[in-house]
Each structure stands twice: as C-alpha cells, then as structure tokens.
Design a protein around this motif. Structure first.
Motif, PDB file in Angstrom:
ATOM      1  N   LEU A 164       2.847 -44.481  27.138  1.00  0.00           N
ATOM      2  CA  LEU A 164       4.185 -43.960  26.843  1.00  0.00           C
ATOM      3  C   LEU A 164       3.986 -42.741  25.940  1.00  0.00           C
ATOM      4  N   ARG A 165       4.358 -41.567  26.458  1.00  0.00           N
ATOM      5  CA  ARG A 165       4.185 -40.320  25.685  1.00  0.00           C
ATOM      6  C   ARG A 165       5.521 -39.942  25.060  1.00  0.00           C
ATOM      7  N   ILE A 166       5.518 -39.831  23.766  1.00  0.00           N
ATOM      8  CA  ILE A 166       6.767 -39.521  23.065  1.00  0.00           C
ATOM      9  C   ILE A 166       6.513 -38.523  21.954  1.00  0.00           C
ATOM     10  N   VAL A 167       7.605 -37.831  21.599  1.00  0.00           N
ATOM     11  CA  VAL A 167       7.582 -36.956  20.429  1.00  0.00           C
ATOM     12  C   VAL A 167       8.324 -37.664  19.307  1.00  0.00           C
ATOM     13  N   LEU A 168       7.718 -37.721  18.136  1.00  0.00           N
ATOM     14  CA  LEU A 168       8.421 -38.189  16.941  1.00  0.00           C
ATOM     15  C   LEU A 168       8.891 -36.932  16.223  1.00  0.00           C
ATOM     16  N   ASP A 169      10.204 -36.689  16.285  1.00  0.00           N
ATOM     17  CA  ASP A 169      10.721 -35.409  15.784  1.00  0.00           C
ATOM     18  C   ASP A 169      11.461 -35.606  14.466  1.00  0.00           C
ATOM     19  N   ASP A 170      10.796 -35.244  13.391  1.00  0.00           N
ATOM     20  CA  ASP A 170      11.414 -35.376  12.064  1.00  0.00           C
ATOM     21  C   ASP A 170      11.690 -34.016  11.442  1.00  0.00           C
ATOM     22  N   VAL A 171      11.606 -32.952  12.235  1.00  0.00           N
ATOM     23  CA  VAL A 171      11.786 -31.608  11.666  1.00  0.00           C
ATOM     24  C   VAL A 171      12.850 -30.772  12.357  1.00  0.00           C
ATOM     25  N   ASP A 172      13.160 -31.049  13.602  1.00  0.00           N
ATOM     26  CA  ASP A 172      14.092 -30.209  14.365  1.00  0.00           C
ATOM     27  C   ASP A 172      15.477 -30.209  13.704  1.00  0.00           C
ATOM     28  N   PRO A 173      16.067 -29.031  13.487  1.00  0.00           N
ATOM     29  CA  PRO A 173      17.373 -28.984  12.814  1.00  0.00           C
ATOM     30  C   PRO A 173      18.481 -29.719  13.577  1.00  0.00           C
ATOM     31  N   TYR A 174      18.370 -29.792  14.888  1.00  0.00           N
ATOM     32  CA  TYR A 174      19.431 -30.427  15.698  1.00  0.00           C
ATOM     33  C   TYR A 174      19.065 -31.856  16.099  1.00  0.00           C
ATOM     34  N   ARG A 175      18.057 -32.412  15.449  1.00  0.00           N
ATOM     35  CA  ARG A 175      17.511 -33.699  15.917  1.00  0.00           C
ATOM     36  C   ARG A 175      18.504 -34.853  15.816  1.00  0.00           C
ATOM     37  N   GLU A 176      19.444 -34.762  14.869  1.00  0.00           N
ATOM     38  CA  GLU A 176      20.387 -35.881  14.703  1.00  0.00           C
ATOM     39  C   GLU A 176      21.705 -35.617  15.409  1.00  0.00           C
ATOM     40  N   PHE A 177      21.685 -34.712  16.389  1.00  0.00           N
ATOM     41  CA  PHE A 177      22.840 -34.453  17.261  1.00  0.00           C
ATOM     42  C   PHE A 177      24.027 -33.894  16.481  1.00  0.00           C
ATOM     43  N   SER A 178      23.736 -33.111  15.454  1.00  0.00           N
ATOM     44  CA  SER A 178      24.788 -32.638  14.551  1.00  0.00           C
ATOM     45  C   SER A 178      24.548 -31.180  14.204  1.00  0.00           C
ATOM     46  N   PRO A 199      22.971 -28.122  12.063  1.00  0.00           N
ATOM     47  CA  PRO A 199      21.559 -28.054  11.644  1.00  0.00           C
ATOM     48  C   PRO A 199      21.314 -28.753  10.309  1.00  0.00           C
ATOM     49  N   LEU A 200      20.213 -29.498  10.266  1.00  0.00           N
ATOM     50  CA  LEU A 200      19.804 -30.229   9.066  1.00  0.00           C
ATOM     51  C   LEU A 200      18.451 -29.700   8.599  1.00  0.00           C
ATOM     52  N   PRO A 201      18.156 -29.842   7.313  1.00  0.00           N
ATOM     53  CA  PRO A 201      16.796 -29.493   6.872  1.00  0.00           C
ATOM     54  C   PRO A 201      15.787 -30.465   7.482  1.00  0.00           C
ATOM     55  N   PRO A 202      14.544 -30.035   7.632  1.00  0.00           N
ATOM     56  CA  PRO A 202      13.523 -30.988   8.088  1.00  0.00           C
ATOM     57  C   PRO A 202      13.374 -32.112   7.074  1.00  0.00           C
ATOM     58  N   ARG A 203      12.998 -33.278   7.579  1.00  0.00           N
ATOM     59  CA  ARG A 203      12.700 -34.391   6.673  1.00  0.00           C
ATOM     60  C   ARG A 203      11.395 -35.033   7.135  1.00  0.00           C
ATOM     61  N   PRO A 204      10.299 -34.255   6.945  1.00  0.00           N
ATOM     62  CA  PRO A 204       9.025 -34.779   7.470  1.00  0.00           C
ATOM     63  C   PRO A 204       8.639 -36.083   6.786  1.00  0.00           C
ATOM     64  N   LEU A 205       8.221 -37.012   7.596  1.00  0.00           N
ATOM     65  CA  LEU A 205       7.818 -38.315   7.065  1.00  0.00           C
ATOM     66  C   LEU A 205       6.502 -38.182   6.314  1.00  0.00           C
ATOM     67  N   ALA A 206       6.333 -39.038   5.311  1.00  0.00           N
ATOM     68  CA  ALA A 206       5.026 -39.128   4.666  1.00  0.00           C
ATOM     69  C   ALA A 206       4.049 -39.751   5.668  1.00  0.00           C
TER      70      ALA A 206
END
Lengths: 571, 58
Positions: free
Chosen positions: A199-213, A215-222
């Motif tokens: 299963l190939r997936i992207v974990l996207d924690d930086v895209d401004p439109y990632r939460e369907f809203s 633009p948001l700041p990136p919130r890169p995971l630790a």
C-alpha cells in the motif's frame, strides 16, 4: 486551434456502477472512478483559465500566462507528472477555493492574489517532477511556498511573493532582492507491505490545503510521531490484508494520502474535492486505524460516482434525520452515510470475531450500533421521490449488503441499549429540528380542554435547522453502558432508567419537565421511559401542545395524562 | 445484488477531458465544453459550487 477533434463523453460501464454498489471495488472500477475525477479537475482548470482572465490588477505578478507556459513545457517532458500533480488531493481543494474566489465569492481572509498564485505553485511542482530547470513567481503563505505533491519550501518571510528557481541545483528563492536557499519539507511517502502486497501512501503534514480548508501552516510531525503513524499504517494494512481483502484492494487502488490531524476529537474526515485523501486523528489501535480508512474511502468513491451518475435530484434539501449526525441532512448525505456506514458494519461483522478479548464488547457495539443506524435510514431512503432509478438501485445494493450481516448473536442488553441510544437521538432530533404546525397545536389544545378525542392530523414534517446539538445525558450514559458493559448511574431520572426502573424514571423526567419545561432532554427521557407511542413518534407535537396549554391556562398539564390522551386516540 | 456484466454504460453526464493536453484544454472550441464551463460559473454565482466535507467524530 479550431482543428481539434470533437470531445467525447466519459464512458462509464454499468459494471463499474454495480460493483461500486456491491461494496469494495477493484483497481478496474477505481480506475474508472479516478478517470471521472481527472476529467472533472480538468474542467475546473479550464473554468479557472476563463474566469481568471476577468480579474483585474489585484493579482500582482500572478497573471497566469507564465504558469501555463511552464505547464506546457513540463507536459512535453512528462505528461504523467502533470496528471499526478493535477490529481493530488490538495489540488482539488485549491481548485474548488480559487474558482469561487475568482468568481467573486469571498471565502475567508485568504487574499485573492495568493490563491490565484497557487496556480504558479502547481506549475512549479509539475516542473520539479518533470525535471525541468525553471523560474517562476510563487506566493509565500504562512512562511512557505507550496509545491503540491512535493512538499513546501520554508522561507523566513510570512507572506508575499518570491521568484523560485528550480532544477538540478536545488531551489533558490529571491524575495525583495534577497536570495535564499530554502529547505524543502517534503511530503512523506510510505509503503506498507503485507501478504505480498504493498500500500503506497503519502503522509502529508505540510500541504497548506491538506485539511480541506483555507491554507494552514505546515505542522510537520516529530520523528517519533511519524514513526508511530507509519507503524499504525503497517498494522492496519496487515489486518486488512489478512481479514478484509476486498477493502484492502480498494484502498490500494483509491487511497492517495493520509493527513494527520492534531486533535483527537475528530475521528476522520474526507472531502468531495480531494479524491483519495483521508484526514484523521491519531488512533488507539490498528483496528481503529483500519476502520477509519475503510470508512472514509467510501466517501471518495461515492463522491466520484456522483460525478458520473445521477443518483438523486435536489439532494441538498436538508430535512432528514440521520442517527450519526445531530443536524438534518439531504438525500446526498443519506446516500453517503448509508454507503460508508454499511462498510463499517461489514468491517465489524468480521472484525468482532478476531479482536482481543478486551475489545470484544466495543467491536460488538460498533457492529450493532452502526447496523441499527443504517437500517433506520434504509427504512425510508428507498422510497424518497428524489432518488433516480440508479439511486434506487444504489440503495438496494446497500440493503442487500446489510442483510448479509445479520445481527443474530448479540447479547440482549447490548441490543436494547443500542436501540435506546438511537431512539433517544431520533426523539431529541425531532424536538430540536421539526417545527410543529402552530394551528394544529392550538386545535389539539382546544380538543384537550374540551375533553374531545385527539383526531387532528398532525401534518407533514417541517424541518427548520436548530443550532442545538449533542447527546442527552441519558443517551450518553446508555452509550457508555453499551460500550463498557456498565455505567455509573446516580439517583436521578437517568440513574433510575439505567437501573431498569422505567416507571420511576418516567416520574422523575416528568418532574424535571415541571421545573424546566424547555429541557428537551427531559422530554426525550420521558419518551423512552414511558414508551408513549406518540411521544416516540411525534414528540414535537406533544411538546407544542403542552406549551400551548401551559400558556392558556397558566398551569401545566400532567405530561402522563397528555401523552395517554394522544396515545389513546391519535392515529 | 446481481452484478451486470453487459457492455451497457451509464448515461453520460461528463465530457472526457483527460485525453486533452493542457494547451488543448484551454483553447478547445467545443460548445459542449463552453456549456459545461458556464454551468460551473452559474453554479458558483448561485452558491451551488463548492466542496462538501464528510466527517465523523469520536
């Protein structure tokens, strides 16, 4: 360019429709659904191209000619890169927003120039993925330059515009004459493997439109957090491959990205504009992770199907009760809900036989609760005039799937609590959102005072959305008991109900009404405890007549006598 | 439910723009395409164009 061939229509084999109705889809059907989404995105791009031409001087450097040039050049190099970026989930969100913005609808504080500048960012991302050397103006929002499907470039400016140069030498940004070498914060690719499949997936924690809203700041995971997300993805994939191969198949064909949500209150979310993306909060286990993915990908499928086939008309008229939401929904929402939750029922129908002992009751509850809810909506959905023939076939497909998951071996107490929880929700929903006819209420009050029979037709439902939401205290306790097998109960009406003394509970709920007649949760509690047929079926009418009588006579009627009067004579 | 394996197709409701290059996409003179674009513009003006969110809370 007038010598272009005439356009054809998207050809959707009936098989794709039937297989989608039947449940999990294979890569064949997923390809057809994705093709429709791709065509739709391109239609939106064409619309954007036309609409943005009418925007005045407020775009600054983001006239779109340069972006189209770069896209054309990139497409010569790699048409696949264009397709992949155009189909990246967040690009669908951006397109939906930018179109409304250029067509004159203000959505929020996001400036028009930055949203239109997203088109330059899209061109830059395609150029990066095509391996071109390029230079283009791009917007800076929340301190980053967006490169959809690639990641973001971090700058030291919060907002504005920059000249981006990219190519084999990396990235260079020029902002106000100052040259910077920005850091790329890339989206994370992950491959989960099990049973010989990936299963190939992207974990996207930086895209401004990632939460369907907006633009948001990136919130890169630790690193540790990210590792935990990958571990849960691996666990979910292993579980799905082992016990739910159909759902595994369709996830591998449809799922594009997972967006980690910061809070834990939202289980999972998807958007009609972002095919294949699931935003979700962290999960306690791989079992829940797999459930969330299974659920949300159904919405992507339904959204894609709704673009290819007309399942209903006037589907956004919100006047129906659904047990999984507090507010009224339209037919489109009903179709989404029954389809997605039917998959959840199928998931738990299998999974309840495999979970660890400490999760067994929760698994049985999830199965029973969702099954009861889907059955409730299916009981009326198929007869709605808004459905087309295809819509009716779709509903029949869901019904057949639900029938294949019979609720045969559930403990009696669990089944009863589930029924009460859902009934409580329905009664409270009617009290909040269904407006009784005032003339009918007055006529019924007259009849009561005159000692006549209750022979008035209550009239059709008129739904007016109220902002009130949330479960009743009784519903919350019943759900907790259904989940845990026990719930702490006090000496109040809810406590009496949970102890099984329904007569006493009814008296206490009635006493609460005497003190607080506007307490709708006391009415729903009285409905459940008394079992009054009218109070369960049309509580808003009983409630309205009670208040009409209280206003007329200055004294409140006895709720038991009033409900008995309704039950004896009302049809 | 009986899956149908006939070659029948759903009634078409969408133009197939996937085969078009981006240059073709923005210049194609098809009246049907213009009509589709106008439908989106009209829908946006009427507040009927946008995306919907499907979500569930714990």
């Amino acid at each position: 360019m007038t010598d272009l061939a005439p356009l054809s229509w998207v050809r959707t084999p009936s098989l794709v429709f039937w297989q989608t109705c039947d449940g999990p889809v294979s890569s064949l059907e997923a390809t057809a659904l994705r093709h429709g989404q791709h065509s739709h995105r391109k239609l939106l791009l064409r619309t954007f191209a036309e609409a943005v031409g009418a925007v005045g001087d407020e775009l600054g450097p983001f006239r779109t000619d340069r972006a189209w040039e770069l896209l054309d050049a990139a497409e010569q190099e790699s048409p696949e890169a264009v397709a992949e970026v155009v189909m990246y989930p967040s690009v669908g969100i951006w397109l939906s927003r930018v179109l409304r913005q250029v067509l004159g609808r203000r959505l929020d504080d996001t400036p028009l120039w930055s949203e239109v500048g997203g088109f330059h960012a899209l061109a830059a991302a395609v150029a990066v993925r095509s391996g071109l050397e390029f230079e283009i103006d791009v917007p800076v929002v929340h301190g980053v330059v967006w490169l959809p499907s690639v990641g973001v470039l971090r700058t030291d400016r919060p907002t504005g515009h920059a000249v981006l140069r990219g190519g084999s030498g990396g990235f260079e940004l020029t902002i106000d004459g100052e040259v910077q070498r920005p850091r790329l914060e890339a989206v994370r690719h992950h491959v989960a493997k099990a049973g010989g499949r990936a299963l190939r997936i992207v974990l996207d924690d930086v895209d401004p439109y990632r939460e369907f809203s907006a633009p948001l700041p990136p919130r890169p995971l630790a690193e540790q957090e990210r590792a935990e997300w990958f571990r849960q993805m691996d666990g979910a994939w292993e579980l799905l491959m082992a016990r739910h191969p159909g759902f595994a198949d369709e996830l591998s064909a449809c799922l594009a990205s997972i967006v980690p949500l910061a809070g834990r209150d939202m289980f999972a979310v998807s958007s009609s504009a972002a095919f294949g993306s699931v935003a979700m909060s962290p999960k306690a286990s791989a079992v829940e992770f797999a459930e969330a993915l299974t659920h949300e990908i159904q919405h992507s499928k339904v959204n894609a199907l709704l673009d290819l086939a007309v399942l209903c008309r006037d589907g956004d008229d919100c006047r129906f009760h659904v047990p999984w939401l507090d507010h009224p929904r339209g037919v489109t929402g009903l179709l989404h809900g029954v389809y997605a939750f039917c998959s959840v029922v199928e998931y738990w129908f299998v999974e309840r036989n495999f979970v660890a002992p400490e999760l067994a009751r929760r698994a049985r509850f999830n199965f029973s609760y969702r099954r009861h809810q889907v059955a409730e909506v299916l009981s009326y959905l198929g007869d709605l005039p808004e459905l087309t023939d295809l819509g009716r076939e779709f509903v029949m497909g869901v019904s057949a799937r639900l029938d294949a998951c019979p609720a045969t071996d559930l403990p009696g107490d669990l089944a009863q609590d589930v029924e009460w929880v859902n009934t409580d929700h329905h009664v409270l929903w009617r009290l909040r959102h269904v407006q009784p006819d005032k003339q009918v209420a007055e006529a019924l009050a007259e009849a009561w005072l005159a000692g006549e029979a209750c022979d008035q037709d209550f009239g059709p439902d008129v739904v007016a959305v109220s902002p009130e939401s949330g479960r009743s205290p009784l519903g919350t306790l019943l759900k907790a008991r259904a989940l845990e097998g026990r719930a702490s109960a006090g000496t109040d009406a809810e406590g009496a109900f949970l102890h099984g003394d329904l007569d006493h509970a009814a008296k206490l709920f009635a006493a609460r009404l005497e003190a607080s007649p506007k307490d709708l949760t006391a009415w729903s509690g009285l409905a459940l405890a008394s079992g009054s047929a009218t109070l369960l079926r049309r509580p808003e009418v009983v409630h309205a007549v009670y208040h009409a009588l209280a206003l007329r006579g200055g004294t409140k009627p006895d709720p038991f006598a009033l409900t008995a009067w309704f039950d004896q004579t009302a049809s | 439910m009986t899956a149908v394996s006939s070659p029948a197709e759903l009634p078409s409701v969408m133009l197939d723009l996937v085969p078009l290059s981006l240059a073709e996409l923005r210049t194609h003179p098809s009246p049907l395409l213009r009509e589709a674009v106008q439908a989106i513009i009209a829908g946006a003006a009427a507040g009927q164009f946008g995306d919907s969110i499907q979500g569930q809370r714990d």
